[in-house]
Scaffold this motif. Structure first.
Motif, PDB file in Angstrom:
ATOM      1  N   CYS A 133      35.189  41.668  44.734  1.00  0.00           N
ATOM      2  CA  CYS A 133      36.341  42.142  45.051  1.00  0.00           C
ATOM      3  C   CYS A 133      37.030  42.812  43.671  1.00  0.00           C
ATOM      4  O   CYS A 133      37.611  43.784  43.775  1.00  0.00           O
ATOM      5  CB  CYS A 133      37.383  41.250  45.603  1.00  0.00           C
ATOM      6  N   ARG A 134      36.812  42.003  42.685  1.00  0.00           N
ATOM      7  CA  ARG A 134      37.441  42.609  41.432  1.00  0.00           C
ATOM      8  C   ARG A 134      36.919  43.888  40.895  1.00  0.00           C
ATOM      9  O   ARG A 134      37.587  44.927  40.723  1.00  0.00           O
ATOM     10  CB  ARG A 134      37.274  41.743  40.356  1.00  0.00           C
ATOM     11  N   SER A 136      35.276  46.046  42.960  1.00  0.00           N
ATOM     12  CA  SER A 136      35.691  46.981  43.657  1.00  0.00           C
ATOM     13  C   SER A 136      37.186  47.532  43.339  1.00  0.00           C
ATOM     14  O   SER A 136      37.455  48.961  43.420  1.00  0.00           O
ATOM     15  CB  SER A 136      35.828  46.743  45.322  1.00  0.00           C
ATOM     16  N   LEU A 137      38.020  46.615  43.152  1.00  0.00           N
ATOM     17  CA  LEU A 137      39.587  46.968  42.921  1.00  0.00           C
ATOM     18  C   LEU A 137      39.651  47.729  41.560  1.00  0.00           C
ATOM     19  O   LEU A 137      40.496  48.842  41.275  1.00  0.00           O
ATOM     20  CB  LEU A 137      40.408  45.934  42.692  1.00  0.00           C
ATOM     21  N   GLU A 138      38.720  47.581  40.475  1.00  0.00           N
ATOM     22  CA  GLU A 138      38.679  48.153  39.086  1.00  0.00           C
ATOM     23  C   GLU A 138      38.522  49.681  39.411  1.00  0.00           C
ATOM     24  O   GLU A 138      38.734  50.378  38.538  1.00  0.00           O
ATOM     25  CB  GLU A 138      37.707  47.494  38.313  1.00  0.00           C
ATOM     26  N   ARG A 139      37.833  50.052  40.491  1.00  0.00           N
ATOM     27  CA  ARG A 139      37.534  51.457  40.733  1.00  0.00           C
ATOM     28  C   ARG A 139      38.874  52.168  41.153  1.00  0.00           C
ATOM     29  O   ARG A 139      38.634  53.440  41.304  1.00  0.00           O
ATOM     30  CB  ARG A 139      36.517  51.660  41.607  1.00  0.00           C
ATOM     31  N   LEU A 140      39.773  51.354  41.738  1.00  0.00           N
ATOM     32  CA  LEU A 140      40.902  52.199  42.360  1.00  0.00           C
ATOM     33  C   LEU A 140      42.172  52.282  41.267  1.00  0.00           C
ATOM     34  O   LEU A 140      42.376  51.432  40.226  1.00  0.00           O
ATOM     35  CB  LEU A 140      41.637  51.354  43.406  1.00  0.00           C
ATOM     36  N   GLU A 149      41.830  41.492  38.696  1.00  0.00           N
ATOM     37  CA  GLU A 149      41.675  39.996  38.821  1.00  0.00           C
ATOM     38  C   GLU A 149      42.485  39.246  39.600  1.00  0.00           C
ATOM     39  O   GLU A 149      42.295  38.295  40.617  1.00  0.00           O
ATOM     40  CB  GLU A 149      41.540  39.401  37.482  1.00  0.00           C
ATOM     41  N   ALA A 150      43.533  39.533  39.301  1.00  0.00           N
ATOM     42  CA  ALA A 150      44.819  38.799  40.284  1.00  0.00           C
ATOM     43  C   ALA A 150      44.990  39.150  41.461  1.00  0.00           C
ATOM     44  O   ALA A 150      45.064  38.161  42.263  1.00  0.00           O
ATOM     45  CB  ALA A 150      46.225  38.993  39.546  1.00  0.00           C
ATOM     46  N   LEU A 151      44.672  40.519  41.785  1.00  0.00           N
ATOM     47  CA  LEU A 151      44.510  41.108  43.210  1.00  0.00           C
ATOM     48  C   LEU A 151      43.426  40.396  43.821  1.00  0.00           C
ATOM     49  O   LEU A 151      43.517  39.975  45.053  1.00  0.00           O
ATOM     50  CB  LEU A 151      44.696  42.630  43.090  1.00  0.00           C
TER      51      LEU A 151
END
Length: 197
Positions: A133-134, A136-140, A149-151
């Motif tokens: 998940c982290r 994937s989120l780092e691309r946004l 990381e927290a998200l």
């Protein structure tokens, strides 16, 4: 070359693992017996300790197989922000709709016990999910001050919590609607005009 005996042994092992995973998800680890697994799998009770050594060995094998299945189903391919967001939102829904999720939620209480044989494996499962998940989120384009990381911790925690509530009260909790709301909240974090917003 695989012999017929080796193939039969492998097939028996897979039937036992599949049956045990379903039973652990339905009844929990402590309430499931070798007799239950033998009846569900169609494999003799004596074959279970031969393959896995003990009930704890069977449980660890079930969890290891589940971790492998999760890893195999997670992809890091996302060429751009829009694709990254689409992958993340699809992944959230697929992940918490997977059969393994019920197993993980059912075993949560047992994993929380300090001397639990599955505590470490369970923590590893969460780590695998958070890490995917982290990434994937780092691309946004996340807002300043909001770490991927927290998200990721929040999204995985929310997904598990939704599934747990649904398992306890399926007639009162709409898991699909709740997961859709989670996806909408994640989309709302993207800046206006960003792909996926």
């Amino acid at each position: 070359m695989t012999t017929r005996r080796e193939q039969t042994s492998h097939e028996s092992r897979e039937l036992i693992l599949a049956a045990a995973a379903r039973l652990f998800a339905e009844k929990g680890y402590r309430q499931t017996t070798f007799v239950d697994v033998a009846e569900r799998s169609g494999i003799s009770r004596g074959s279970i300790p031969w393959h896995f050594g003990s009930k704890e060995g069977l449980l660890l094998a079930v969890l290891e197989r589940s971790v492998e299945a999760i890893r195999a189903g997670l992809s890091d391919e996302a060429p751009d922000v829009a694709a990254g967001f689409e992958q993340l939102t699809r992944g959230v829904g697929a992940l918490f709709g997977a059969p393994t999720t019920k197993l993980f939620v059912t075993l949560l209480v047992e994993a929380l016990e300090p001397d639990s044989p599955i505590r470490g494996r369970y923590a590893e499962i969460h780590a695998v999910l958070r890490e995917h998940c982290r990434r994937s989120l780092e691309r946004l384009p996340l807002p300043p001050g909001l770490s991927a990381e927290a998200l990721a911790v929040m999204i995985i925690g929310a997904g598990i919590g939704i599934h747990q509530q649904w398992l306890l009260a399926p007639d009162r909790v709409d898991a699909d609607a709740a997961l859709a709301a989670l996806r909408t909240l994640v989309a709302g974090l993207l800046p206006p005009g960003a792909p996926g917003r």
